[in-house]
Design an enzyme around this catalytic site. Sequence first.
Site, short mmCIF file in Angstrom:
data_model
loop_
_atom_site.label_atom_id
_atom_site.label_comp_id
_atom_site.label_asym_id
_atom_site.label_seq_id
_atom_site.Cartn_x
_atom_site.Cartn_y
_atom_site.Cartn_z
N CYS A 1 -0.89 6.57 8.85
CA CYS A 1 -1.28 5.27 8.27
C CYS A 1 -2.39 5.55 7.27
O CYS A 1 -2.34 6.51 6.53
CB CYS A 1 -1.70 4.30 9.37
N ARG B 1 0.85 -1.21 0.00
CA ARG B 1 0.00 0.00 0.00
C ARG B 1 0.87 1.25 0.00
O ARG B 1 0.58 2.22 -0.70
CB ARG B 1 -0.94 0.01 1.21
#
Length: 282
Positions: A238, A178
């Site tokens: 995040c 990611r």
Amino acid sequence: MDLIVSKKWLLARMYEPDLVIVDCRFELGRPTAGQEAFAQSHIPGAIYLDLEVDLSSPVSTHGGRHPLPDPDVLAKRLSQAGISNNSRIVAYDDQGGMYASRLWWLLRWLGHDSVYVMDEGFSAWKDGGYPITDAQPTIIPASFVPNLRHDMLADMNKVKQSLSNPGVLLVDSRDASRYAGEQEPIDAKAGHIPGAINSFWKQVSDDSGAWKSDQLLSSQFSRLTEAMDKGQEAIIYCGSGVSACPNVLALHKLGYSQVKLYAGSWSDWISYEENPVATGEE
């Protein structure tokens, strides 16, 4: 005292009157799963706080997928849950400490230091033969008054200013694929904030799900801690400000309490069309 407490430590103290045990289990995509798991079985005396109902504000245009709760609203919810400024809080989940660490960070942000995360999580507690129950706890409301620590937080503008500042190190806590922009199963854009390095949050634990020793954590975060030792600032993010919290907690364990959380994180960053996006490694 260490910020991570063992199952044995909690078992020995679970009925002490100033201790509040908080079940933070949650599953992304199944918003009622944590509450259902709590109803089925939990640590005796534990209360339940839900990531999206209790520990986040409603989603809006900006702020990310799990916006920070309003401090006064959160303080009122903590009071209703029987948490006061004199409480010691132990949080647990069953997702590697991610959601328990969110509560840990929120309480620290509200000015409360006596908050800890139970090592390993609920399944390890249950499988270890420790007591469980399906009884709903009796909650006596308390009074929690927040005293905000604004310096624990970084907003989008702070992060944007840091892009041209070599004195700030950005850390992306998502998994490597990611971060690199190879896949993005949740958010509208793939990639990372330009200049950020990657440190996957699950690496704070070993293969058994137990938190790593300070020695191992120190080695793992050496690039970051060496930068902070030289006076650099660190901002952790995040996807939505949740899974960054174990990394923030690990750094606090190592004595680096000056680290900041970008609470809105990637999902907030990409809500501003003009913000740049990077892919690949840094």
